[in-house]
Design an enzyme around this catalytic site. Structure first.
Site, mmCIF file in Angstrom:
data_model
loop_
_atom_site.group_PDB
_atom_site.id
_atom_site.type_symbol
_atom_site.label_atom_id
_atom_site.label_comp_id
_atom_site.label_asym_id
_atom_site.label_seq_id
_atom_site.Cartn_x
_atom_site.Cartn_y
_atom_site.Cartn_z
ATOM 1 N N PRO A 2 1.604 -5.484 5.742
ATOM 2 C CG PRO A 2 1.307 -6.833 7.654
ATOM 3 C CD PRO A 2 1.690 -5.498 7.261
ATOM 4 C CD GLU A 3 -0.104 -4.844 -0.362
ATOM 5 O OE1 GLU A 3 -0.659 -5.133 -1.393
ATOM 6 O OE2 GLU A 3 0.992 -4.561 -0.691
#
Ligand SMILES: [Zn+2]
Length: 285
Positions: A2-3
């Site tokens: 996840p960013e």
């Protein structure tokens, strides 16, 4: 992994649900999910009975502010911050019962709440985890993280300051959380494609015009991904198993061998610092 858009989506899901909830029960399935100086027992002692003041995000971290029981005075500093790193496969669900779907088959940590709901943290590969920090400890760590790219105050000249003097390839510099917060492998490739910059160029070699284009591209791609609840290629889920939808709008990431959406040239994949980079050799300079 996840960013910014994925972690921010999770934060937005959790914050209104958890604000003001008291943690009454802590169950830890695996010791290796407790990071930092605490063990299972001390972690539980510091968390049980505390009130969640809210859920914030900085870079790719979720930060739960914990207050002692009793209504926190307005503006009071939290007793501790519970920091969560999701890494590859960390995900949350919230409800009365643990979800039975396939995505939630690896229970990691459960926080029971005073309204009978439980916050379930599930992590297949157990690369993520929780740690507890005092506000002063967090302040020290936070000072080493680069600026957030979405607030209004993040101007193109701030991006220029993040990148200037770096001889690292621009793609690698964008992933460096000490320079810029929240951008990871997917959105770095996408932003560089949109701005037309070759990911192999030195980070400090962009002229002002190119830096402005990259600045616009980073913010646009992150905002659009956020509006799509992130990108679900394999593991990422928002709270309660919801998938993101930005994967259908990726222009280069994972599309090597296919045609460039701009010039129809065949898209390339290379490896930079151990991570895949996707780009068009014909129209990124
Ligand atoms: Zn092209």
């Amino acid at each position: 992994m996840p960013e910014l858009p994925e972690v921010e989506t999770i934060r937005t899901d959790l914050d209104p649900e958890l604000r003001g909830a008291r943690i009454t029960r802590v169950r830890i399935y695996h010791d290796d999910l407790i990071l930092g100086g605490d063990n299972r027992r001390s972690f539980s002692q510091k968390v049980r009975g505390r009130i969640i003041g809210g859920v914030d995000r900085r870079a790719k971290y979720l930060l739960f502010s914990l207050f002692p029981a009793g209504a926190p005075a307005p503006g009071a500093e939290p007793e501790r911050l519970m920091r969560v790193q999701l890494r590859m496969t960390g995900k949350f669900s919230l409800g009365l019962l643990r979800p039975t779907s396939d995505e939630f088959r690896h229970p990691g940590i459960e926080l029971g709440l005073d309204d009978a709901r439980t916050l379930f943290y599930d992590d297949t590969r157990r690369l993520g985890g929780f740690d507890l920090l005092t506000p002063a400890q967090w302040k020290t760590l936070e000072a080493r993280i680069g600026p957030e790219p979405l607030p209004r105050g993040f101007t193109w000249s701030r991006l220029d300051a993040c990148l200037s003097g770096s001889r690292a390839p621009i793609k690698n510099a964008l992933l460096d959380q000490h320079r810029l917060a929240g951008v990871g492998n997917i959105y770095a490739s996408e932003a560089l494609f949109r701005s037309g910059s070759d990911p192999r160029r030195g980070a400090g070699s962009l002229d002002p015009c190119e830096t402005r284009r990259l600045h616009r591209a980073i913010r646009a791609v992150l905002r659009e991904a956020l509006a799509s609840a992130g990108t679900t290629l394999r593991d990422y889920r928002a709270v309660n198993g919801r998938s993101g939808s930005f994967q259908s709008r990726l222009r280069v990431y994972g599309r090597d061998g296919g045609p460039c959406p701009r010039c129809r040239h065949r898209l390339s994949r290379i490896v930079q610092a151990g991570r895949s980079t996707f780009f068009c050799e014909n129209c990124q300079h």
